[in-house]
Motif scaffolding. Sequence first.
Motif, short mmCIF file in Angstrom:
data_model
loop_
_atom_site.label_atom_id
_atom_site.label_comp_id
_atom_site.label_asym_id
_atom_site.label_seq_id
_atom_site.Cartn_x
_atom_site.Cartn_y
_atom_site.Cartn_z
N CYS A 112 0.82 -1.22 0.00
CA CYS A 112 0.00 0.00 0.00
C CYS A 112 0.85 1.27 0.00
O CYS A 112 0.53 2.25 -0.67
N LEU A 113 1.95 1.25 0.76
CA LEU A 113 2.81 2.43 0.86
C LEU A 113 4.06 2.32 0.00
O LEU A 113 4.83 3.27 -0.10
N SER A 114 4.28 1.15 -0.58
CA SER A 114 5.42 0.92 -1.48
C SER A 114 6.75 1.27 -0.83
O SER A 114 7.62 1.91 -1.44
N ASN A 115 6.94 0.86 0.41
CA ASN A 115 8.22 1.07 1.07
C ASN A 115 9.24 0.04 0.59
O ASN A 115 8.88 -1.02 0.10
N ASN A 116 10.50 0.37 0.77
CA ASN A 116 11.57 -0.53 0.37
C ASN A 116 11.69 -1.66 1.40
O ASN A 116 12.01 -1.43 2.56
N ALA A 117 11.44 -2.88 0.95
CA ALA A 117 11.46 -4.03 1.87
C ALA A 117 12.83 -4.22 2.51
O ALA A 117 12.96 -4.80 3.58
N ASN A 118 13.89 -3.72 1.86
CA ASN A 118 15.24 -3.88 2.39
C ASN A 118 15.72 -2.63 3.13
O ASN A 118 16.86 -2.56 3.56
N GLY A 119 14.82 -1.65 3.26
CA GLY A 119 15.21 -0.40 3.89
C GLY A 119 15.12 -0.45 5.40
O GLY A 119 14.92 -1.49 6.01
N THR A 120 15.29 0.71 6.02
CA THR A 120 15.27 0.81 7.48
C THR A 120 14.00 1.51 7.92
O THR A 120 14.02 2.49 8.65
N HIS A 121 12.89 1.03 7.43
CA HIS A 121 11.61 1.67 7.72
C HIS A 121 11.26 1.55 9.19
O HIS A 121 11.37 0.49 9.79
N GLN A 122 10.87 2.68 9.79
CA GLN A 122 10.38 2.70 11.16
C GLN A 122 8.89 2.97 11.14
O GLN A 122 8.39 3.70 10.30
N SER A 123 8.17 2.40 12.10
CA SER A 123 6.76 2.74 12.23
C SER A 123 6.65 4.21 12.59
O SER A 123 7.61 4.83 13.07
N LEU A 124 5.48 4.78 12.36
CA LEU A 124 5.25 6.19 12.66
C LEU A 124 5.52 6.46 14.14
O LEU A 124 6.18 7.45 14.51
N ASP A 125 5.06 5.57 15.01
CA ASP A 125 5.27 5.75 16.45
C ASP A 125 6.75 5.73 16.81
O ASP A 125 7.23 6.58 17.58
N ASN A 126 7.48 4.78 16.24
CA ASN A 126 8.90 4.68 16.55
C ASN A 126 9.69 5.85 15.96
O ASN A 126 10.67 6.32 16.56
N TYR A 127 9.27 6.34 14.80
CA TYR A 127 9.97 7.47 14.21
C TYR A 127 9.78 8.72 15.06
O TYR A 127 10.73 9.48 15.30
N ALA A 184 -7.61 0.55 1.22
CA ALA A 184 -8.52 1.68 1.45
C ALA A 184 -8.21 2.39 2.76
O ALA A 184 -8.26 3.63 2.85
N GLU A 185 -7.87 1.63 3.79
CA GLU A 185 -7.55 2.20 5.10
C GLU A 185 -6.34 3.14 5.02
O GLU A 185 -6.31 4.20 5.64
N ILE A 186 -5.34 2.74 4.22
CA ILE A 186 -4.14 3.55 4.05
C ILE A 186 -4.48 4.86 3.34
O ILE A 186 -4.03 5.95 3.73
N GLU A 187 -5.27 4.78 2.28
CA GLU A 187 -5.65 5.97 1.54
C GLU A 187 -6.47 6.91 2.41
O GLU A 187 -6.34 8.13 2.34
N TRP A 188 -7.32 6.34 3.25
CA TRP A 188 -8.15 7.13 4.17
C TRP A 188 -7.27 7.91 5.13
O TRP A 188 -7.49 9.10 5.37
N TYR A 189 -6.23 7.26 5.66
CA TYR A 189 -5.35 7.95 6.61
C TYR A 189 -4.51 9.02 5.91
O TYR A 189 -4.28 10.09 6.46
#
Length: 260
Positions: A112-127, A184-189
Amino acid sequence: MFKITSAKNQKISYIFGTHHAFGKPFFDALKNANQCLAASDLLIKENLNIPGHLAEDIINKRTDITKWNKYLNKDDLAYIKNMFATSPTDFNKMTPAEMYVFLNRYFKEQVCLSNNANGTHQSLDNYIGSIAEQLNIKQIGLETTEAQIELINKDIEGMPGRIHKKRLSSVIYRIKSKDTNGCAEIEWYKKMEFDFRLDQPCQNNLILADRNNKWLNEIKEHLQESNCFIVVGLSHLMFKCSLINQLQDLGYVVEPVKVK
Protein backbone atom coordinates in the motif's frame (compact mmCIF):
# COMPACT_ATOMS: atom_id res chain seq x y z
CA MET A 1 -3.98 15.96 16.16
CA PHE A 2 -5.79 17.60 19.08
CA LYS A 3 -4.70 20.29 21.53
CA ILE A 4 -5.40 19.60 25.20
CA THR A 5 -5.68 22.44 27.71
CA SER A 6 -7.17 22.98 31.15
CA ALA A 7 -8.28 26.04 33.13
CA LYS A 8 -6.51 24.49 36.13
CA ASN A 9 -2.99 24.94 34.74
CA GLN A 10 -1.01 26.57 31.93
CA LYS A 11 0.15 23.31 30.34
CA ILE A 12 -0.40 22.75 26.62
CA SER A 13 -0.45 19.18 25.40
CA TYR A 14 -1.31 17.38 22.16
CA ILE A 15 -2.63 13.97 21.23
CA PHE A 16 -1.75 12.58 17.80
CA GLY A 17 -3.51 9.61 16.20
CA THR A 18 -1.09 7.40 14.29
CA HIS A 19 -1.27 4.64 11.74
CA HIS A 20 1.59 2.31 12.60
CA ALA A 21 2.43 1.51 8.97
CA PHE A 22 3.39 5.10 8.15
CA GLY A 23 6.83 6.47 8.95
CA LYS A 24 9.45 9.16 8.35
CA PRO A 25 8.34 10.75 5.04
CA PHE A 26 4.79 11.14 6.29
CA PHE A 27 5.61 12.75 9.63
CA ASP A 28 8.38 14.95 8.19
CA ALA A 29 5.72 16.62 6.02
CA LEU A 30 3.61 17.52 9.07
CA LYS A 31 5.47 20.68 10.03
CA ASN A 32 3.03 21.85 12.69
CA ALA A 33 2.98 18.45 14.34
CA ASN A 34 6.79 18.49 14.44
CA GLN A 35 6.77 21.93 16.06
CA CYS A 36 4.27 20.80 18.69
CA LEU A 37 6.41 17.77 19.46
CA ALA A 38 9.52 19.93 19.80
CA ALA A 39 7.72 22.23 22.25
CA SER A 40 6.76 19.35 24.52
CA ASP A 41 8.44 18.13 27.70
CA LEU A 42 7.22 14.56 27.56
CA LEU A 43 6.40 12.06 24.82
CA ILE A 44 3.81 9.45 25.78
CA LYS A 45 3.68 6.40 23.48
CA GLU A 46 1.78 3.13 23.57
CA ASN A 47 5.01 1.35 24.45
CA LEU A 48 8.78 1.78 24.39
CA ASN A 49 11.38 -0.30 22.58
CA ILE A 50 13.38 -1.69 25.49
CA PRO A 51 16.29 -4.05 24.67
CA GLY A 52 15.51 -7.52 25.94
CA HIS A 53 11.79 -6.79 25.81
CA LEU A 54 11.33 -6.34 22.07
CA ALA A 55 8.80 -8.52 20.28
CA GLU A 56 11.59 -10.65 18.82
CA ASP A 57 13.09 -11.18 22.29
CA ILE A 58 9.77 -12.27 23.75
CA ILE A 59 9.02 -14.65 20.87
CA ASN A 60 12.52 -16.14 20.68
CA LYS A 61 12.48 -17.07 24.39
CA ARG A 62 9.56 -19.44 23.85
CA THR A 63 9.96 -23.18 23.73
CA ASP A 64 6.70 -24.01 21.93
CA ILE A 65 6.89 -24.44 18.16
CA THR A 66 3.98 -23.78 15.79
CA LYS A 67 3.29 -26.53 13.26
CA TRP A 68 2.89 -24.24 10.29
CA ASN A 69 1.84 -27.02 7.92
CA LYS A 70 -1.50 -26.89 9.76
CA TYR A 71 -1.98 -23.25 8.76
CA LEU A 72 0.00 -22.74 5.54
CA ASN A 73 0.13 -24.64 2.28
CA LYS A 74 3.49 -25.71 0.87
CA ASP A 75 4.04 -22.62 -1.31
CA ASP A 76 3.01 -20.16 1.38
CA LEU A 77 5.24 -21.84 3.95
CA ALA A 78 8.18 -21.60 1.56
CA TYR A 79 7.38 -17.92 1.06
CA ILE A 80 7.34 -17.31 4.83
CA LYS A 81 10.63 -19.18 5.30
CA ASN A 82 12.24 -16.97 2.66
CA MET A 83 10.74 -13.82 4.19
CA PHE A 84 12.19 -14.64 7.63
CA ALA A 85 15.52 -16.00 6.34
CA THR A 86 17.46 -12.98 7.64
CA SER A 87 15.03 -11.95 10.39
CA PRO A 88 16.14 -11.95 14.04
CA THR A 89 12.73 -13.42 14.92
CA ASP A 90 12.23 -17.20 14.90
CA PHE A 91 8.92 -17.37 13.03
CA ASN A 92 8.44 -20.97 14.16
CA LYS A 93 7.78 -19.61 17.66
CA MET A 94 5.17 -17.10 16.52
CA THR A 95 1.47 -17.83 16.89
CA PRO A 96 -0.90 -17.69 13.90
CA ALA A 97 -2.41 -14.50 15.33
CA GLU A 98 1.00 -12.85 15.60
CA MET A 99 1.94 -13.96 12.09
CA TYR A 100 -1.26 -12.45 10.70
CA VAL A 101 -0.62 -9.11 12.43
CA PHE A 102 2.94 -9.09 11.09
CA LEU A 103 1.91 -9.95 7.53
CA ASN A 104 -0.97 -7.49 7.53
CA ARG A 105 1.35 -4.67 8.52
CA TYR A 106 3.96 -5.85 6.00
CA PHE A 107 1.28 -5.70 3.31
CA LYS A 108 0.34 -2.14 4.24
CA GLU A 109 3.95 -0.99 4.34
CA GLN A 110 5.32 -2.77 1.28
CA VAL A 111 2.29 -2.86 -1.01
CA CYS A 112 0.00 0.00 0.00
CA LEU A 113 2.81 2.43 0.86
CA SER A 114 5.42 0.92 -1.48
CA ASN A 115 8.22 1.07 1.07
CA ASN A 116 11.57 -0.53 0.37
CA ALA A 117 11.46 -4.03 1.87
CA ASN A 118 15.24 -3.88 2.39
CA GLY A 119 15.21 -0.40 3.89
CA THR A 120 15.27 0.81 7.48
CA HIS A 121 11.61 1.67 7.72
CA GLN A 122 10.38 2.70 11.16
CA SER A 123 6.76 2.74 12.23
CA LEU A 124 5.25 6.19 12.66
CA ASP A 125 5.27 5.75 16.45
CA ASN A 126 8.90 4.68 16.55
CA TYR A 127 9.97 7.47 14.21
CA ILE A 128 8.31 10.07 16.44
CA GLY A 129 10.15 8.44 19.32
CA SER A 130 13.47 8.81 17.50
CA ILE A 131 12.82 12.54 17.01
CA ALA A 132 12.03 12.93 20.70
CA GLU A 133 15.27 11.14 21.55
CA GLN A 134 17.26 13.56 19.37
CA LEU A 135 15.54 16.48 21.12
CA ASN A 136 16.22 14.98 24.57
CA ILE A 137 12.50 14.77 25.31
CA LYS A 138 11.66 12.25 28.02
CA GLN A 139 9.56 9.29 26.88
CA ILE A 140 7.23 6.92 28.69
CA GLY A 141 5.18 3.93 27.51
CA LEU A 142 1.59 3.24 28.50
CA GLU A 143 2.01 -0.54 28.37
CA THR A 144 4.66 -3.18 27.81
CA THR A 145 5.35 -5.05 24.59
CA GLU A 146 4.56 -8.24 26.51
CA ALA A 147 1.07 -6.89 27.23
CA GLN A 148 0.54 -5.93 23.60
CA ILE A 149 1.49 -9.39 22.36
CA GLU A 150 -0.83 -10.94 24.92
CA LEU A 151 -3.68 -8.77 23.61
CA ILE A 152 -3.02 -9.80 20.01
CA ASN A 153 -3.54 -13.43 20.97
CA LYS A 154 -6.38 -12.88 23.41
CA ASP A 155 -8.34 -10.82 20.89
CA ILE A 156 -8.93 -13.85 18.67
CA GLU A 157 -8.78 -16.52 21.38
CA GLY A 158 -10.59 -19.66 20.32
CA MET A 159 -10.50 -18.88 16.60
CA PRO A 160 -10.69 -22.18 14.64
CA GLY A 161 -7.60 -23.30 12.79
CA ARG A 162 -9.41 -23.17 9.44
CA ILE A 163 -10.08 -19.44 9.96
CA HIS A 164 -6.44 -18.80 10.79
CA LYS A 165 -5.50 -20.69 7.64
CA LYS A 166 -7.92 -18.67 5.51
CA ARG A 167 -6.73 -15.33 6.92
CA LEU A 168 -3.06 -16.16 6.42
CA SER A 169 -3.62 -17.42 2.89
CA SER A 170 -5.51 -14.24 2.01
CA VAL A 171 -2.90 -11.79 3.29
CA ILE A 172 -0.02 -13.74 1.70
CA TYR A 173 -1.88 -13.65 -1.62
CA ARG A 174 -2.30 -9.88 -1.33
CA ILE A 175 1.41 -9.46 -0.66
CA LYS A 176 2.52 -11.73 -3.49
CA SER A 177 0.11 -10.28 -6.05
CA LYS A 178 0.55 -6.68 -4.83
CA ASP A 179 -3.22 -6.47 -4.68
CA THR A 180 -4.07 -2.91 -3.60
CA ASN A 181 -7.77 -3.63 -3.07
CA GLY A 182 -7.07 -3.88 0.63
CA CYS A 183 -5.42 -0.47 0.84
CA ALA A 184 -8.52 1.68 1.45
CA GLU A 185 -7.55 2.20 5.10
CA ILE A 186 -4.14 3.55 4.05
CA GLU A 187 -5.65 5.97 1.54
CA TRP A 188 -8.15 7.13 4.17
CA TYR A 189 -5.35 7.95 6.61
CA LYS A 190 -3.27 9.71 3.93
CA LYS A 191 -6.12 12.12 3.25
CA MET A 192 -6.55 12.80 6.99
CA GLU A 193 -10.27 13.37 6.57
CA PHE A 194 -11.48 11.34 9.52
CA ASP A 195 -14.93 10.62 10.81
CA PHE A 196 -14.18 9.96 14.48
CA ARG A 197 -17.71 8.68 15.16
CA LEU A 198 -17.49 9.95 18.72
CA ASP A 199 -21.18 9.22 19.33
CA GLN A 200 -20.98 5.56 18.28
CA PRO A 201 -20.22 2.61 20.61
CA CYS A 202 -16.68 1.25 20.71
CA GLN A 203 -16.19 -1.69 18.35
CA ASN A 204 -13.74 -3.65 20.50
CA ASN A 205 -13.73 -3.42 24.29
CA LEU A 206 -10.57 -5.49 24.75
CA ILE A 207 -8.43 -3.56 22.27
CA LEU A 208 -9.98 -0.10 22.61
CA ALA A 209 -12.27 0.62 25.56
CA ASP A 210 -10.37 -1.32 28.23
CA ARG A 211 -6.99 0.04 27.17
CA ASN A 212 -8.27 3.62 26.87
CA ASN A 213 -9.65 3.43 30.40
CA LYS A 214 -6.34 2.13 31.72
CA TRP A 215 -4.22 4.61 29.77
CA LEU A 216 -6.32 7.57 30.87
CA ASN A 217 -5.37 7.04 34.51
CA GLU A 218 -1.70 7.58 33.66
CA ILE A 219 -2.20 10.24 30.99
CA LYS A 220 -4.23 12.54 33.25
CA GLU A 221 -1.44 12.55 35.86
CA HIS A 222 1.15 13.69 33.31
CA LEU A 223 -1.13 16.34 31.82
CA GLN A 224 -1.10 18.14 35.17
CA GLU A 225 2.69 18.28 35.31
CA SER A 226 4.03 18.42 31.75
CA ASN A 227 3.48 19.68 28.22
CA CYS A 228 2.81 16.27 26.69
CA PHE A 229 2.83 14.94 23.15
CA ILE A 230 0.70 11.79 23.24
CA VAL A 231 1.03 9.29 20.40
CA VAL A 232 -1.54 6.48 20.13
CA GLY A 233 -3.16 4.56 17.29
CA LEU A 234 -5.90 6.58 15.60
CA SER A 235 -8.63 4.14 16.66
CA HIS A 236 -8.02 5.17 20.29
CA LEU A 237 -9.33 8.63 19.35
CA MET A 238 -12.50 7.20 17.88
CA PHE A 239 -15.96 6.17 19.15
CA LYS A 240 -17.63 6.92 22.49
CA CYS A 241 -14.84 5.33 24.51
CA SER A 242 -12.21 7.53 22.82
CA LEU A 243 -9.53 9.32 24.78
CA ILE A 244 -10.94 12.55 23.32
CA ASN A 245 -14.33 12.00 24.94
CA GLN A 246 -12.81 10.83 28.19
CA LEU A 247 -10.49 13.83 28.45
CA GLN A 248 -13.40 16.16 27.80
CA ASP A 249 -15.38 14.38 30.53
CA LEU A 250 -12.54 15.23 32.91
CA GLY A 251 -12.92 18.92 32.08
CA TYR A 252 -10.14 19.30 29.52
CA VAL A 253 -10.64 21.40 26.41
CA VAL A 254 -9.80 19.16 23.44
CA GLU A 255 -9.76 20.90 20.07
CA PRO A 256 -8.51 19.81 16.63
CA VAL A 257 -5.28 21.28 15.31
CA LYS A 258 -4.00 21.29 11.74
CA VAL A 259 -0.89 19.17 11.40
CA LYS A 260 0.48 21.01 8.37
